[in-house]
Design a protein around this motif. Structure first.
Motif, PDB file in Angstrom:
ATOM      1  N   ASP A 100     -72.759  37.296  -0.458  1.00  0.00           N
ATOM      2  CA  ASP A 100     -74.117  37.573   0.006  1.00  0.00           C
ATOM      3  C   ASP A 100     -74.242  39.013   0.494  1.00  0.00           C
ATOM      4  O   ASP A 100     -73.232  39.716   0.685  1.00  0.00           O
ATOM      5  CB  ASP A 100     -74.535  36.559   1.088  1.00  0.00           C
ATOM      6  CG  ASP A 100     -73.805  36.764   2.403  1.00  0.00           C
ATOM      7  OD1 ASP A 100     -73.026  35.879   2.793  1.00  0.00           O
ATOM      8  OD2 ASP A 100     -73.996  37.838   3.041  1.00  0.00           O
ATOM      9  N   HIS A 101     -75.472  39.446   0.759  1.00  0.00           N
ATOM     10  CA  HIS A 101     -75.725  40.864   1.006  1.00  0.00           C
ATOM     11  C   HIS A 101     -75.290  41.347   2.388  1.00  0.00           C
ATOM     12  O   HIS A 101     -75.291  42.552   2.632  1.00  0.00           O
ATOM     13  CB  HIS A 101     -77.214  41.190   0.784  1.00  0.00           C
ATOM     14  CG  HIS A 101     -77.415  42.501   0.079  1.00  0.00           C
ATOM     15  ND1 HIS A 101     -78.592  42.830  -0.580  1.00  0.00           N
ATOM     16  CD2 HIS A 101     -76.599  43.557  -0.069  1.00  0.00           C
ATOM     17  CE1 HIS A 101     -78.487  44.055  -1.093  1.00  0.00           C
ATOM     18  NE2 HIS A 101     -77.287  44.516  -0.810  1.00  0.00           N
ATOM     19  N   SER A 102     -74.870  40.421   3.272  1.00  0.00           N
ATOM     20  CA  SER A 102     -74.347  40.894   4.571  1.00  0.00           C
ATOM     21  C   SER A 102     -73.105  41.753   4.349  1.00  0.00           C
ATOM     22  O   SER A 102     -72.765  42.600   5.167  1.00  0.00           O
ATOM     23  CB  SER A 102     -73.999  39.709   5.478  1.00  0.00           C
ATOM     24  OG  SER A 102     -72.905  38.965   4.939  1.00  0.00           O
ATOM     25  N   ILE A 121     -78.965  53.781  -2.150  1.00  0.00           N
ATOM     26  CA  ILE A 121     -80.092  53.265  -2.936  1.00  0.00           C
ATOM     27  C   ILE A 121     -79.993  51.745  -2.899  1.00  0.00           C
ATOM     28  O   ILE A 121     -78.975  51.169  -3.269  1.00  0.00           O
ATOM     29  CB  ILE A 121     -80.064  53.766  -4.394  1.00  0.00           C
ATOM     30  CG1 ILE A 121     -80.100  55.304  -4.441  1.00  0.00           C
ATOM     31  CG2 ILE A 121     -81.243  53.177  -5.186  1.00  0.00           C
ATOM     32  CD1 ILE A 121     -79.972  55.897  -5.839  1.00  0.00           C
ATOM     33  N   TRP A 122     -81.023  51.103  -2.334  1.00  0.00           N
ATOM     34  CA  TRP A 122     -81.039  49.651  -2.092  1.00  0.00           C
ATOM     35  C   TRP A 122     -82.035  49.014  -3.059  1.00  0.00           C
ATOM     36  O   TRP A 122     -83.249  49.168  -2.891  1.00  0.00           O
ATOM     37  CB  TRP A 122     -81.434  49.373  -0.644  1.00  0.00           C
ATOM     38  CG  TRP A 122     -81.094  48.018  -0.123  1.00  0.00           C
ATOM     39  CD1 TRP A 122     -81.848  46.880  -0.252  1.00  0.00           C
ATOM     40  CD2 TRP A 122     -79.929  47.648   0.634  1.00  0.00           C
ATOM     41  NE1 TRP A 122     -81.223  45.837   0.378  1.00  0.00           N
ATOM     42  CE2 TRP A 122     -80.044  46.267   0.929  1.00  0.00           C
ATOM     43  CE3 TRP A 122     -78.807  48.348   1.090  1.00  0.00           C
ATOM     44  CZ2 TRP A 122     -79.072  45.575   1.660  1.00  0.00           C
ATOM     45  CZ3 TRP A 122     -77.839  47.676   1.829  1.00  0.00           C
ATOM     46  CH2 TRP A 122     -77.975  46.298   2.096  1.00  0.00           C
ATOM     47  N   VAL A 123     -81.512  48.329  -4.087  1.00  0.00           N
ATOM     48  CA  VAL A 123     -82.376  47.707  -5.105  1.00  0.00           C
ATOM     49  C   VAL A 123     -82.447  46.221  -4.778  1.00  0.00           C
ATOM     50  O   VAL A 123     -81.424  45.519  -4.844  1.00  0.00           O
ATOM     51  CB  VAL A 123     -81.828  47.944  -6.516  1.00  0.00           C
ATOM     52  CG1 VAL A 123     -82.731  47.321  -7.585  1.00  0.00           C
ATOM     53  CG2 VAL A 123     -81.692  49.452  -6.777  1.00  0.00           C
ATOM     54  N   ASP A 124     -83.653  45.745  -4.420  1.00  0.00           N
ATOM     55  CA  ASP A 124     -83.724  44.405  -3.811  1.00  0.00           C
ATOM     56  C   ASP A 124     -85.186  43.982  -3.717  1.00  0.00           C
ATOM     57  O   ASP A 124     -86.064  44.836  -3.543  1.00  0.00           O
ATOM     58  CB  ASP A 124     -83.114  44.493  -2.394  1.00  0.00           C
ATOM     59  CG  ASP A 124     -82.676  43.169  -1.804  1.00  0.00           C
ATOM     60  OD1 ASP A 124     -81.663  43.166  -1.078  1.00  0.00           O
ATOM     61  OD2 ASP A 124     -83.333  42.136  -2.065  1.00  0.00           O
ATOM     62  N   ALA A 125     -85.430  42.693  -3.795  1.00  0.00           N
ATOM     63  CA  ALA A 125     -86.783  42.188  -3.498  1.00  0.00           C
ATOM     64  C   ALA A 125     -87.062  42.307  -2.008  1.00  0.00           C
ATOM     65  O   ALA A 125     -88.221  42.322  -1.578  1.00  0.00           O
ATOM     66  CB  ALA A 125     -86.896  40.732  -3.924  1.00  0.00           C
ATOM     67  N   ALA A 127     -86.015  43.927   2.079  1.00  0.00           N
ATOM     68  CA  ALA A 127     -85.570  45.157   2.748  1.00  0.00           C
ATOM     69  C   ALA A 127     -84.265  44.946   3.513  1.00  0.00           C
ATOM     70  O   ALA A 127     -83.562  45.905   3.809  1.00  0.00           O
ATOM     71  CB  ALA A 127     -86.662  45.643   3.701  1.00  0.00           C
ATOM     72  N   ASP A 128     -83.924  43.690   3.849  1.00  0.00           N
ATOM     73  CA  ASP A 128     -82.658  43.387   4.532  1.00  0.00           C
ATOM     74  C   ASP A 128     -82.462  44.277   5.762  1.00  0.00           C
ATOM     75  O   ASP A 128     -81.346  44.704   6.043  1.00  0.00           O
ATOM     76  CB  ASP A 128     -81.469  43.544   3.568  1.00  0.00           C
ATOM     77  CG  ASP A 128     -81.524  42.549   2.425  1.00  0.00           C
ATOM     78  OD1 ASP A 128     -80.648  42.627   1.536  1.00  0.00           O
ATOM     79  OD2 ASP A 128     -82.439  41.709   2.413  1.00  0.00           O
ATOM     80  N   ILE A 129     -83.565  44.556   6.456  1.00  0.00           N
ATOM     81  CA  ILE A 129     -83.529  45.481   7.606  1.00  0.00           C
ATOM     82  C   ILE A 129     -84.034  44.813   8.883  1.00  0.00           C
ATOM     83  O   ILE A 129     -84.390  45.486   9.843  1.00  0.00           O
ATOM     84  CB  ILE A 129     -84.323  46.770   7.270  1.00  0.00           C
ATOM     85  CG1 ILE A 129     -83.962  47.908   8.232  1.00  0.00           C
ATOM     86  CG2 ILE A 129     -85.844  46.492   7.241  1.00  0.00           C
ATOM     87  CD1 ILE A 129     -84.515  49.270   7.801  1.00  0.00           C
ATOM     88  N   PHE A 231     -77.030  46.678  -5.001  1.00  0.00           N
ATOM     89  CA  PHE A 231     -77.923  46.028  -5.957  1.00  0.00           C
ATOM     90  C   PHE A 231     -77.904  44.520  -5.715  1.00  0.00           C
ATOM     91  O   PHE A 231     -76.883  43.862  -5.960  1.00  0.00           O
ATOM     92  CB  PHE A 231     -77.478  46.348  -7.383  1.00  0.00           C
ATOM     93  CG  PHE A 231     -78.549  46.140  -8.427  1.00  0.00           C
ATOM     94  CD1 PHE A 231     -79.057  44.872  -8.699  1.00  0.00           C
ATOM     95  CD2 PHE A 231     -79.063  47.211  -9.141  1.00  0.00           C
ATOM     96  CE1 PHE A 231     -80.052  44.676  -9.645  1.00  0.00           C
ATOM     97  CE2 PHE A 231     -80.053  47.033 -10.105  1.00  0.00           C
ATOM     98  CZ  PHE A 231     -80.543  45.765 -10.355  1.00  0.00           C
ATOM     99  N   ASP A 232     -79.007  43.981  -5.246  1.00  0.00           N
ATOM    100  CA  ASP A 232     -79.176  42.534  -5.052  1.00  0.00           C
ATOM    101  C   ASP A 232     -79.797  41.998  -6.330  1.00  0.00           C
ATOM    102  O   ASP A 232     -80.865  42.453  -6.746  1.00  0.00           O
ATOM    103  CB  ASP A 232     -80.118  42.308  -3.862  1.00  0.00           C
ATOM    104  CG  ASP A 232     -80.253  40.842  -3.485  1.00  0.00           C
ATOM    105  OD1 ASP A 232     -80.382  40.570  -2.282  1.00  0.00           O
ATOM    106  OD2 ASP A 232     -80.223  39.984  -4.385  1.00  0.00           O
ATOM    107  N   VAL A 233     -79.131  41.039  -6.936  1.00  0.00           N
ATOM    108  CA  VAL A 233     -79.590  40.539  -8.244  1.00  0.00           C
ATOM    109  C   VAL A 233     -80.999  39.954  -8.144  1.00  0.00           C
ATOM    110  O   VAL A 233     -81.729  39.870  -9.142  1.00  0.00           O
ATOM    111  CB  VAL A 233     -78.580  39.518  -8.825  1.00  0.00           C
ATOM    112  CG1 VAL A 233     -78.747  38.137  -8.220  1.00  0.00           C
ATOM    113  CG2 VAL A 233     -78.670  39.501 -10.356  1.00  0.00           C
TER     114      VAL A 233
HETATM  115 MN    MN Z   1     -80.467  41.684  -0.330  1.00  0.00          MN
END
Ligand code: MN
Ligand code: SDC
Ligand code: MN
Ligand code: MN
Length: 323
Positions: A100-102, A121-125, A127-129, A231-233
């Protein structure tokens, strides 16, 4: 044989405690099963498969301020940080397979230990912020960027398991591409910090070519520096990447995703990439899982030089047409 100009290392990170849905720990396996190592071996790299990290899920790991599994996630990221730092320090371009993205906390932190001037560069649906206070779920896979940013330091409580790290990234060194599901607290942070982001609406308006032009200009025009691509799929449309934990309609087309990675490759500055959130237990069919894993392989191969126009080979490497 072509000169092996570069060396790429592949590191599996079978980890799922940044969120609640089991199965994402099998992401590395299904991406390898989809032929990742073979595909990279055909490119201009020597390929080193470092295997998978061996994470420990702590038995006692009570939530802290509603943050789930903080100590397990913190320990996993400390291990990740060391592994990424060593791989980059040894001169490899690194591909981290989530999980997972953590895991990006440790991946980017380890990269920054070697390359403090990196850009992200964060590619993702998503923001994970989220901070631990703004998170609607308590899932740490929705919070990794908040742990990295120096500007959020005073807003971040000391979470058990994370005392090993300090924020290391400036918000001007981060660009988001693909956003379409941003929480209110996240939106406030993005605006407050003036973070450069491109939502799917921006991509519709500007087109992916212009988005990449502005992204790379924003990050590299003052100074060329190493790129970390996370890169989050789930950045892709769920019709292309169904086997993932938080799918959101209206995502990247295949061509947009591949254009992003081709442009990043062409900078010659990609140093570490994460490919995360492939969850084989969430595909409705084996074909759905295979499609998601195969897409992940295409993305990684494109980051590392696979092109749609064909590779440049010396004429004597082309098997002569047998008459
Ligand atoms: Mn993510
Ligand atoms: N914003 C939501 C969902 S976050 C989705 C995380 S990921 N890594 O993009 O799948 C939250 O914070 O829980
Ligand atoms: Mn996401
Ligand atoms: Mn997700």
């Amino acid at each position: 044989q072509q000169s092996r100009a570069h060396s790429v290392a592949v590191l599996g990170a079978p980890f799922s405690r940044g969120q609640k849905r089991g199965g994402v720990e099998h992401g590395p396996k299904v991406i390898r099963d989809a032929g990742l190592i073979e595909r990279l071996s055909g490119l201009d790299y020597s390929v080193h498969d470092f295997g998978d990290l061996n994470f420990h899920y702590l038995e006692k790991d009570e939530p802290y301020m509603d943050v789930k599994f903080p100590r397990t996630v913190g320990a996993a990221n400390k291990m990740m940080c060391g592994a990424v730092s060593r791989a980059v320090g040894a001169g490899h371009t690194l591909v981290m397979l989530g999980g997972d993205h953590s895991l990006a906390i440790g991946s980017v932190a380890g990269h920054a230990q070697q390359c403090p001037d990196l850009c992200l560069i964060w590619v993702d649906a998503h923001a994970d912020i989220n901070t631990p206070m703004s998170s609607p779920s308590g899932n740490l896979h929705g919070q990794p960027v908040a742990f990295m940013l120096k500007e959020l330091q005073e807003k971040m409580p000391a979470i058990p398991g994370f005392s090993w790290m300090k924020p290391f990234l400036s918000s001007r060194d981060l660009v988001y591409i693909g956003l379409r599901d941003v929480d209110p607290g996240e939106h406030h942070i993005l605006k407050d910090l003036g973070i450069q982001y491109f939502t799917m609406r921006d991509i519709d308006r500007l087109g992916i070519q212009r988005v990449m032009e502005v992204t790379l200009d924003h990050l590299l025009s003052r100074k060329q520096r190493p790129i970390h691509l996370s890169f989050d799929v789930d950045a892709f449309d769920p019709s292309l990447a169904p086997a993932t934990g938080t799918p959101v309609n209206g995502g990247l087309t295949y061509r947009e995703g591949i254009y992003i990675t081709e442009e990043i490759h062409n900078t010659g500055l990609l140093s570490v990439m994460d490919l995360v959130e492939v969850n084989p237990m969430l595909g409705a069919s084996p074909e759905a899982v295979e499609a998601t894993a195969s897409l992940a392989v295409d993305v990684i191969a494109s980051c590392l030089g696979q092109t749609r126009e064909g590779a440049r080979v010396s004429i004597d490497e082309i098997p002569s047409v047998k008459d």
